[in-house]
Scaffold this motif. Structure first.
Motif, PDB file in Angstrom:
ATOM      1  N   LEU A  20       1.518 -13.467  -7.222  1.00 42.18           N
ATOM      2  CA  LEU A  20       2.340 -12.366  -7.717  1.00 42.18           C
ATOM      3  C   LEU A  20       2.757 -12.567  -9.167  1.00 42.18           C
ATOM      4  O   LEU A  20       3.310 -13.607  -9.518  1.00 42.18           O
ATOM      5  N   GLN A  21       2.484 -11.565  -9.985  1.00 45.97           N
ATOM      6  CA  GLN A  21       2.924 -11.581 -11.382  1.00 45.97           C
ATOM      7  C   GLN A  21       4.159 -10.706 -11.577  1.00 45.97           C
ATOM      8  O   GLN A  21       4.877 -10.845 -12.561  1.00 45.97           O
ATOM      9  N   SER A  22       4.377  -9.804 -10.638  1.00 45.78           N
ATOM     10  CA  SER A  22       5.560  -8.940 -10.649  1.00 45.78           C
ATOM     11  C   SER A  22       5.845  -8.551  -9.208  1.00 45.78           C
ATOM     12  O   SER A  22       4.978  -8.680  -8.332  1.00 45.78           O
ATOM     13  N   ALA A  23       7.045  -8.098  -8.962  1.00 46.54           N
ATOM     14  CA  ALA A  23       7.419  -7.711  -7.600  1.00 46.54           C
ATOM     15  C   ALA A  23       6.786  -6.357  -7.277  1.00 46.54           C
ATOM     16  O   ALA A  23       7.067  -5.364  -7.970  1.00 46.54           O
ATOM     17  N   PRO A  24       5.951  -6.282  -6.239  1.00 45.35           N
ATOM     18  CA  PRO A  24       5.260  -5.030  -5.914  1.00 45.35           C
ATOM     19  C   PRO A  24       6.144  -4.060  -5.138  1.00 45.35           C
ATOM     20  O   PRO A  24       5.843  -3.666  -4.009  1.00 45.35           O
ATOM     21  N   VAL A  25       7.252  -3.695  -5.744  1.00 48.55           N
ATOM     22  CA  VAL A  25       8.196  -2.801  -5.082  1.00 48.55           C
ATOM     23  C   VAL A  25       8.626  -1.691  -6.031  1.00 48.55           C
ATOM     24  O   VAL A  25       8.640  -1.862  -7.252  1.00 48.55           O
ATOM     25  N   ILE A  26       8.952  -0.555  -5.445  1.00 46.80           N
ATOM     26  CA  ILE A  26       9.501   0.577  -6.186  1.00 46.80           C
ATOM     27  C   ILE A  26      10.884   0.843  -5.595  1.00 46.80           C
ATOM     28  O   ILE A  26      11.009   1.159  -4.411  1.00 46.80           O
ATOM     29  N   VAL A  27      11.913   0.696  -6.406  1.00 48.81           N
ATOM     30  CA  VAL A  27      13.301   0.794  -5.938  1.00 48.81           C
ATOM     31  C   VAL A  27      13.907   2.116  -6.389  1.00 48.81           C
ATOM     32  O   VAL A  27      13.831   2.479  -7.570  1.00 48.81           O
ATOM     33  N   SER A  28      14.496   2.833  -5.453  1.00 51.74           N
ATOM     34  CA  SER A  28      15.136   4.113  -5.761  1.00 51.74           C
ATOM     35  C   SER A  28      16.579   4.115  -5.276  1.00 51.74           C
ATOM     36  O   SER A  28      16.941   3.373  -4.358  1.00 51.74           O
ATOM     37  N   GLN A  29      17.386   4.961  -5.907  1.00 50.77           N
ATOM     38  CA  GLN A  29      18.746   5.216  -5.441  1.00 50.77           C
ATOM     39  C   GLN A  29      18.999   6.706  -5.495  1.00 50.77           C
ATOM     40  O   GLN A  29      18.303   7.448  -6.196  1.00 50.77           O
ATOM     41  N   LEU A  30      19.998   7.149  -4.747  1.00 48.19           N
ATOM     42  CA  LEU A  30      20.330   8.568  -4.710  1.00 48.19           C
ATOM     43  C   LEU A  30      21.083   9.002  -5.969  1.00 48.19           C
ATOM     44  O   LEU A  30      21.959   8.293  -6.452  1.00 48.19           O
TER      45      LEU A  30
ATOM     46  N   ILE B 161      13.467   1.069  -0.868  1.00 48.18           N
ATOM     47  CA  ILE B 161      12.424   0.236  -1.465  1.00 48.18           C
ATOM     48  C   ILE B 161      11.089   0.551  -0.813  1.00 48.18           C
ATOM     49  O   ILE B 161      10.936   0.439   0.397  1.00 48.18           O
ATOM     50  N   MET B 162      10.127   0.954  -1.627  1.00 50.60           N
ATOM     51  CA  MET B 162       8.765   1.169  -1.142  1.00 50.60           C
ATOM     52  C   MET B 162       7.880   0.055  -1.687  1.00 50.60           C
ATOM     53  O   MET B 162       7.947  -0.292  -2.867  1.00 50.60           O
ATOM     54  N   ILE B 163       7.061  -0.532  -0.808  1.00 52.25           N
ATOM     55  CA  ILE B 163       6.144  -1.584  -1.244  1.00 52.25           C
ATOM     56  C   ILE B 163       4.905  -0.939  -1.846  1.00 52.25           C
ATOM     57  O   ILE B 163       4.342  -0.004  -1.265  1.00 52.25           O
TER      58      ILE B 163
ATOM     59  N   GLU C 100       1.055   2.825   5.671  1.00 56.61           N
ATOM     60  CA  GLU C 100      -0.211   2.347   6.244  1.00 56.61           C
ATOM     61  C   GLU C 100      -1.342   2.383   5.233  1.00 56.61           C
ATOM     62  O   GLU C 100      -2.145   1.451   5.139  1.00 56.61           O
ATOM     63  N   ASN C 101      -1.423   3.451   4.460  1.00 58.15           N
ATOM     64  CA  ASN C 101      -2.481   3.607   3.456  1.00 58.15           C
ATOM     65  C   ASN C 101      -2.177   2.750   2.240  1.00 58.15           C
ATOM     66  O   ASN C 101      -1.092   2.820   1.675  1.00 58.15           O
ATOM     67  N   ILE C 102      -3.144   1.941   1.823  1.00 56.29           N
ATOM     68  CA  ILE C 102      -2.917   1.003   0.718  1.00 56.29           C
ATOM     69  C   ILE C 102      -2.551   1.705  -0.580  1.00 56.29           C
ATOM     70  O   ILE C 102      -1.850   1.156  -1.428  1.00 56.29           O
ATOM     71  N   LYS C 103      -2.993   2.950  -0.754  1.00 54.64           N
ATOM     72  CA  LYS C 103      -2.722   3.683  -1.993  1.00 54.64           C
ATOM     73  C   LYS C 103      -1.446   4.509  -1.922  1.00 54.64           C
ATOM     74  O   LYS C 103      -1.062   5.136  -2.906  1.00 54.64           O
ATOM     75  N   ASP C 104      -0.792   4.509  -0.781  1.00 52.79           N
ATOM     76  CA  ASP C 104       0.371   5.368  -0.563  1.00 52.79           C
ATOM     77  C   ASP C 104       1.661   4.573  -0.709  1.00 52.79           C
ATOM     78  O   ASP C 104       1.966   3.707   0.109  1.00 52.79           O
ATOM     79  N   ASN C 105       2.430   4.861  -1.737  1.00 50.20           N
ATOM     80  CA  ASN C 105       3.724   4.212  -1.912  1.00 50.20           C
ATOM     81  C   ASN C 105       4.854   5.238  -2.022  1.00 50.20           C
ATOM     82  O   ASN C 105       5.910   4.956  -2.581  1.00 50.20           O
ATOM     83  N   VAL C 106       4.612   6.424  -1.480  1.00 50.28           N
ATOM     84  CA  VAL C 106       5.604   7.503  -1.529  1.00 50.28           C
ATOM     85  C   VAL C 106       6.395   7.525  -0.221  1.00 50.28           C
ATOM     86  O   VAL C 106       5.805   7.480   0.861  1.00 50.28           O
ATOM     87  N   PRO C 107       7.715   7.578  -0.278  1.00 55.61           N
ATOM     88  CA  PRO C 107       8.513   7.595   0.948  1.00 55.61           C
ATOM     89  C   PRO C 107       8.240   8.848   1.775  1.00 55.61           C
ATOM     90  O   PRO C 107       8.208   9.956   1.236  1.00 55.61           O
ATOM     91  N   ASP C 108       8.026   8.661   3.074  1.00 54.87           N
ATOM     92  CA  ASP C 108       7.792   9.797   3.960  1.00 54.87           C
ATOM     93  C   ASP C 108       9.113  10.251   4.572  1.00 54.87           C
ATOM     94  O   ASP C 108      10.193   9.778   4.196  1.00 54.87           O
ATOM     95  N   PHE C 109       9.018  11.178   5.523  1.00 51.56           N
ATOM     96  CA  PHE C 109      10.216  11.750   6.138  1.00 51.56           C
ATOM     97  C   PHE C 109      11.082  10.668   6.783  1.00 51.56           C
ATOM     98  O   PHE C 109      12.306  10.673   6.648  1.00 51.56           O
ATOM     99  N   VAL C 110      10.427   9.723   7.484  1.00 50.36           N
ATOM    100  CA  VAL C 110      11.164   8.655   8.162  1.00 50.36           C
ATOM    101  C   VAL C 110      11.936   7.804   7.159  1.00 50.36           C
ATOM    102  O   VAL C 110      13.133   7.535   7.336  1.00 50.36           O
TER     103      VAL C 110
END
Length: 216
Positions: free
Chosen positions: A138-148, A127-129, A99-109
């Motif tokens: 768009l100049q780059s994909a606004p996503v942060i991709v993680s794997q375990l 994937i976090m937006i 919800e917060n525009i500055k927050d791109n950290v995955p929460d508990f859910v």
């Protein structure tokens, strides 16, 4: 949570349809957190330990009202699995915009849903937006991709191992400029009105047209 044999060396390739639906979903509800899943072709048996590329071919928008309602999530995931099984696709990851525009950290859910998906798919991604980078050009994909990792920790992948389909940024920018995000249907919309199709066939058709034009 420990994961059996994840491939942290595997590259992630994001198709135009997958990127488009993720970002259109986030753009439709800028005031809220949104979530969804991404799809990839099911792997055949074997494959060994050689590095592979996981191609995310599509995305299904899930929620924008209550991301943490487990019963609704179970229903949605079951319906998605059933619909796409015939096409040889599986749920390969989870995406979320906070919800917060500055927050791109995955929460508990986000972490719990992604871990659930990873129980059935060692290559599952989270994937976090990055809301701050979501724009009309768009100049780059606004996503942060993680794997375990093998220790059960979600680790962001290096940008060099996350690839976006050629021309996808231009196509998605066009969609955002045309305000196509207002046509996106997620599972919450479907629950309110069963005629709303969360597979978004109208957007699929538009994507096919725009992608063909971009290649000419």
């Amino acid at each position: 949570m420990k994961v059996k044999g994840p491939r942290m060396s595997a590259d992630i390739s994001i198709s135009c349809p997958a990127l488009a639906k993720i970002l259109l979903h986030a753009a439709r509800y800028p005031q809220a957190a949104v979530s969804g899943v991404v799809l990839a072709p099911a792997r055949s048996g074997g494959g060994g330990d050689a590095p592979t590329t996981v191609t995310l071919v599509d995305a299904v928008p899930l929620f924008h009202l209550h991301l943490s309602l487990a019963p609704m999530l179970e229903v949605a995931l079951t319906q998605i699995e059933q619909r796409y099984k015939a096409e040889g696709l599986i749920i390969a990851g989870y995406y979320q915009a906070n919800e917060n525009i500055k927050d791109n950290v995955p929460d508990f859910v986000a972490l719990k849903v992604a871990e659930k998906i990873a129980e059935n798919n060692n290559d599952a991604c989270l994937i976090m937006i990055d809301n701050r980078r979501l724009c009309l050009d768009l100049q780059s994909a606004p996503v942060i991709v993680s794997q375990l990792t093998s220790e059960g920790k979600w680790k962001s992948k290096d940008k060099s191992s996350v690839h976006v389909e050629a021309g996808a940024l231009d196509v998605v920018s066009q969609l955002l400029q045309r305000r196509v995000q207002h046509d996106v249907c997620d599972f919450d919309n479907h629950l309110d009105d069963l005629t709303c199709d969360w597979s978004n066939p109208q957007i699929n058709k538009l994507l096919t047209t725009l992608s063909a034009a971009a290649q000419d």
